[in-house]
Design an enzyme around this catalytic site. Structure first.
Site, PDB file in Angstrom:
ATOM      1  N   SER A 119     -46.005 -11.860  34.425  1.00  0.00           N
ATOM      2  CA  SER A 119     -44.927 -12.331  33.559  1.00  0.00           C
ATOM      3  C   SER A 119     -43.587 -11.735  33.955  1.00  0.00           C
ATOM      4  O   SER A 119     -42.553 -12.183  33.465  1.00  0.00           O
ATOM      5  CB  SER A 119     -45.243 -11.996  32.105  1.00  0.00           C
ATOM      6  OG  SER A 119     -45.553 -10.638  31.986  1.00  0.00           O
ATOM      7  N   HIS A 140     -46.539 -18.741  36.761  1.00  0.00           N
ATOM      8  CA  HIS A 140     -46.464 -18.099  35.445  1.00  0.00           C
ATOM      9  C   HIS A 140     -46.677 -19.127  34.341  1.00  0.00           C
ATOM     10  O   HIS A 140     -45.811 -19.956  34.070  1.00  0.00           O
ATOM     11  CB  HIS A 140     -45.105 -17.403  35.306  1.00  0.00           C
ATOM     12  CG  HIS A 140     -44.947 -16.642  34.039  1.00  0.00           C
ATOM     13  ND1 HIS A 140     -43.732 -16.433  33.440  1.00  0.00           N
ATOM     14  CD2 HIS A 140     -45.865 -16.047  33.229  1.00  0.00           C
ATOM     15  CE1 HIS A 140     -43.908 -15.739  32.335  1.00  0.00           C
ATOM     16  NE2 HIS A 140     -45.188 -15.496  32.178  1.00  0.00           N
ATOM     17  N   GLU A 152     -43.773 -21.663  35.313  1.00  0.00           N
ATOM     18  CA  GLU A 152     -42.655 -21.150  36.084  1.00  0.00           C
ATOM     19  C   GLU A 152     -43.224 -20.794  37.458  1.00  0.00           C
ATOM     20  O   GLU A 152     -44.167 -20.006  37.552  1.00  0.00           O
ATOM     21  CB  GLU A 152     -42.155 -19.887  35.347  1.00  0.00           C
ATOM     22  CG  GLU A 152     -40.732 -19.528  35.533  1.00  0.00           C
ATOM     23  CD  GLU A 152     -40.348 -18.288  34.715  1.00  0.00           C
ATOM     24  OE1 GLU A 152     -41.220 -17.497  34.277  1.00  0.00           O
ATOM     25  OE2 GLU A 152     -39.145 -18.110  34.513  1.00  0.00           O
ATOM     26  N   ASN A 190     -38.865 -14.582  30.809  1.00  0.00           N
ATOM     27  CA  ASN A 190     -38.842 -13.309  30.096  1.00  0.00           C
ATOM     28  C   ASN A 190     -37.509 -12.579  30.178  1.00  0.00           C
ATOM     29  O   ASN A 190     -37.240 -11.685  29.391  1.00  0.00           O
ATOM     30  CB  ASN A 190     -39.994 -12.422  30.568  1.00  0.00           C
ATOM     31  CG  ASN A 190     -41.269 -12.863  29.891  1.00  0.00           C
ATOM     32  OD1 ASN A 190     -41.274 -13.148  28.695  1.00  0.00           O
ATOM     33  ND2 ASN A 190     -42.350 -12.961  30.650  1.00  0.00           N
TER      34      ASN A 190
HETATM   35  N1  CAA Z   1     -55.340 -22.506  22.319  1.00  0.00           N
HETATM   36  C1  CAA Z   1     -55.411 -23.841  22.462  1.00  0.00           C
HETATM   37  N2  CAA Z   1     -54.763 -24.704  21.653  1.00  0.00           N
HETATM   38  C2  CAA Z   1     -54.057 -24.191  20.636  1.00  0.00           C
HETATM   39  C3  CAA Z   1     -53.937 -22.811  20.437  1.00  0.00           C
HETATM   40  C4  CAA Z   1     -54.633 -21.951  21.317  1.00  0.00           C
HETATM   41  N3  CAA Z   1     -54.558 -20.612  21.214  1.00  0.00           N
HETATM   42  N4  CAA Z   1     -53.156 -22.603  19.354  1.00  0.00           N
HETATM   43  C5  CAA Z   1     -52.788 -23.811  18.912  1.00  0.00           C
HETATM   44  N5  CAA Z   1     -53.315 -24.771  19.690  1.00  0.00           N
HETATM   45  C6  CAA Z   1     -53.107 -26.219  19.579  1.00  0.00           C
HETATM   46  C7  CAA Z   1     -53.708 -26.784  18.332  1.00  0.00           C
HETATM   47  O1  CAA Z   1     -55.034 -27.158  18.517  1.00  0.00           O
HETATM   48  C8  CAA Z   1     -52.810 -27.976  18.079  1.00  0.00           C
HETATM   49  O2  CAA Z   1     -53.208 -29.047  18.916  1.00  0.00           O
HETATM   50  P1  CAA Z   1     -52.998 -30.583  18.515  1.00  0.00           P
HETATM   51  O3  CAA Z   1     -51.524 -30.808  18.479  1.00  0.00           O
HETATM   52  O4  CAA Z   1     -53.674 -31.300  19.606  1.00  0.00           O
HETATM   53  O5  CAA Z   1     -53.612 -30.748  17.165  1.00  0.00           O
HETATM   54  C9  CAA Z   1     -51.436 -27.532  18.567  1.00  0.00           C
HETATM   55  O6  CAA Z   1     -51.691 -26.439  19.487  1.00  0.00           O
HETATM   56  C10 CAA Z   1     -50.576 -27.049  17.441  1.00  0.00           C
HETATM   57  O7  CAA Z   1     -51.285 -26.018  16.779  1.00  0.00           O
HETATM   58  P2  CAA Z   1     -51.257 -25.727  15.218  1.00  0.00           P
HETATM   59  O8  CAA Z   1     -50.930 -26.996  14.463  1.00  0.00           O
HETATM   60  O9  CAA Z   1     -52.461 -24.961  14.832  1.00  0.00           O
HETATM   61  O10 CAA Z   1     -50.137 -24.660  15.059  1.00  0.00           O
HETATM   62  P3  CAA Z   1     -48.622 -24.740  15.359  1.00  0.00           P
HETATM   63  O11 CAA Z   1     -48.071 -26.098  15.196  1.00  0.00           O
HETATM   64  O12 CAA Z   1     -48.069 -23.633  14.575  1.00  0.00           O
HETATM   65  O13 CAA Z   1     -48.509 -24.379  16.929  1.00  0.00           O
HETATM   66  C11 CAA Z   1     -48.206 -22.854  18.680  1.00  0.00           C
HETATM   67  C12 CAA Z   1     -49.024 -23.204  17.444  1.00  0.00           C
HETATM   68  C13 CAA Z   1     -48.369 -23.932  19.735  1.00  0.00           C
HETATM   69  C14 CAA Z   1     -48.739 -21.536  19.211  1.00  0.00           C
HETATM   70  C15 CAA Z   1     -46.693 -22.758  18.244  1.00  0.00           C
HETATM   71  O14 CAA Z   1     -46.561 -21.891  17.167  1.00  0.00           O
HETATM   72  C16 CAA Z   1     -45.786 -22.307  19.349  1.00  0.00           C
HETATM   73  O15 CAA Z   1     -45.390 -23.075  20.208  1.00  0.00           O
HETATM   74  N6  CAA Z   1     -45.413 -20.999  19.332  1.00  0.00           N
HETATM   75  C17 CAA Z   1     -44.576 -20.420  20.350  1.00  0.00           C
HETATM   76  C18 CAA Z   1     -45.399 -20.114  21.550  1.00  0.00           C
HETATM   77  C19 CAA Z   1     -44.602 -19.510  22.654  1.00  0.00           C
HETATM   78  O16 CAA Z   1     -43.400 -19.284  22.572  1.00  0.00           O
HETATM   79  N7  CAA Z   1     -45.286 -19.216  23.745  1.00  0.00           N
HETATM   80  C20 CAA Z   1     -44.686 -18.571  24.875  1.00  0.00           C
HETATM   81  C21 CAA Z   1     -44.915 -17.099  24.733  1.00  0.00           C
HETATM   82  S1  CAA Z   1     -44.180 -16.241  26.064  1.00  0.00           S
HETATM   83  C22 CAA Z   1     -45.307 -16.317  27.265  1.00  0.00           C
HETATM   84  O17 CAA Z   1     -46.396 -16.782  27.161  1.00  0.00           O
HETATM   85  C23 CAA Z   1     -44.865 -15.765  28.542  1.00  0.00           C
HETATM   86  C24 CAA Z   1     -44.905 -14.327  28.731  1.00  0.00           C
HETATM   87  O18 CAA Z   1     -44.855 -13.950  29.873  1.00  0.00           O
HETATM   88  C25 CAA Z   1     -44.912 -13.340  27.656  1.00  0.00           C
END
Ligand code: CAA
Length: 283
Positions: A119, A140, A152, A190
């Site tokens: 990351s 990434h 990425e 990041n």
């Molecule tokens: N695995 C697989 N699918 C998942 C999941 C998981 N852990 N969590 C949620 N989903 C799916 C659900 O099944 C749902 O699918 P459908 O649309 O097909 O029904 C969809 O995602 C939406 O889920 P929910 O309705 O349960 O919940 P939500 O609408 O609150 O979405 C979320 C959950 C997608 C996590 C959303 O909150 C989100 O986008 N959060 C931000 C995530 C983010 O910013 N990620 C980047 C982090 S930084 C990173 O990863 C890089 C790094 O280097 C640190």
């Protein structure tokens, strides 16, 4: 190069997510981990994720079974010899990664591409641990991997153009949108995300607002799906701290200094969702 077989090294949250999308996209996949228990957990996560998609009618049971049949588990790194592409998703630690890449370099065929899901760590330094720096690249993924569209793709100093093109094609086949980035600390994702999260932690530390208020402002005011403190818990506070330290050290600029409250939580073992407690508590 025509990639058919992918080895994913590390069966944690990111590695198992990557293995899942690769198997669904039609690749033969080896999911490797040193720990059988971690492999059990990773495979169970994949099965659960695919079952959820079948329940929702987004995937047929036949396609789910076919994807699982393309997925093999391994605790033997020699499986690298079978792979056209290795994607590493182990702990964010340069010593661990360079040691692993040197081993993979010795085991994989000369044409095999070695990618890292790091990351924030320098791809150029990881590549220098191998005798094939032109075939080392950053790939990434974002968490949760099956949901987030971005990959990425980070070019190290020596990464060859044809390697970049191959990885871009693989990302597209996974249903992702590849974005090209050069090798600087934190890349783009990041470098932009973590200082925002760190600033939210400073705001909490300085008593500007409650954690709920900080998250609400960013959710409702900026349309972020999660507030920054909820997102920090989701990513893992140890990972957030590690990335801030990488930015701080890599740029030598105090604007990236990690918030003392973040350090304190990590020292306490409050790492977010994965330990049941971070800024919030989890069942
Ligand atoms: N695995 C697989 N699918 C998942 C999941 C998981 N852990 N969590 C949620 N989903 C799916 C659900 O099944 C749902 O699918 P459908 O649309 O097909 O029904 C969809 O995602 C939406 O889920 P929910 O309705 O349960 O919940 P939500 O609408 O609150 O979405 C979320 C959950 C997608 C996590 C959303 O909150 C989100 O986008 N959060 C931000 C995530 C983010 O910013 N990620 C980047 C982090 S930084 C990173 O990863 C890089 C790094 O280097 C640190």
């Amino acid at each position: 190069m025509d990639v058919k077989t992918i080895m994913v090294v590390g069966a944690g949250q990111m590695g198992s997510g990557i293995a899942q999308v690769c198997a669904v996209a039609g690749y033969q996949v080896f999911l490797y981990d040193i720990s059988e228990a971690q492999l059990d957990k990773g495979i169970a996560n994949i099965e659960k994720g695919l079952a959820r998609q079948v329940e929702k009618g987004k995937m047929t049971a036949v396609d789910k079974d076919a994807a699982l049949a393309r997925l093999a588990r391994s605790t033997d790194l020699h499986a690298a010899a079978e792979a056209d592409l290795v994607i590493e998703a182990v702990v964010e630690n340069m010593d661990v990664k360079t040691k692993l890449f040197a081993e993979l370099d010795a085991l994989a065929r000369p044409e095999t591409i070695l990618a890292s899901n790091t990351s924030s760590l320098p791809i150029t330094e990881i590549a220098a641990a191998t005798k094939r720096p032109e075939k080392v690249i950053g790939m990434h993924f974002m968490n949760p991997v099956p949901v987030m569209k971005l990959v990425e793709i980070i070019r190290g100093l020596a990464t060859a153009d044809d390697v970049y093109e191959t990885i871009e094609a693989v990302a597209r086949k996974l249903g992702k949108v590849p974005v090209e980035v050069n090798d600087f600390p934190g890349f783009i994702s990041n470098r932009v995300l973590m200082p925002m999260i760190n600033e939210a932690i400073y705001a909490l530390y300085e008593g500007v607002a409650t954690k709920e208020a900080i998250d609400e402002v960013m959710k409702l005011g900026m349309n972020h799906p999660m507030g920054p403190l909820t997102l920090a818990d989701f990513i893992g506070l140890d990972t957030c701290l590690y990335i801030m330290e990488t930015l701080h050290e890599g740029f030598g600029d105090d604007k990236y200094r990690p918030c003392p409250l973040l350090r304190k939580y990590v020292k306490a073992g409050w790492l977010g969702r994965k330990t049941g407690r971070g800024f919030y508590t989890y069942e």
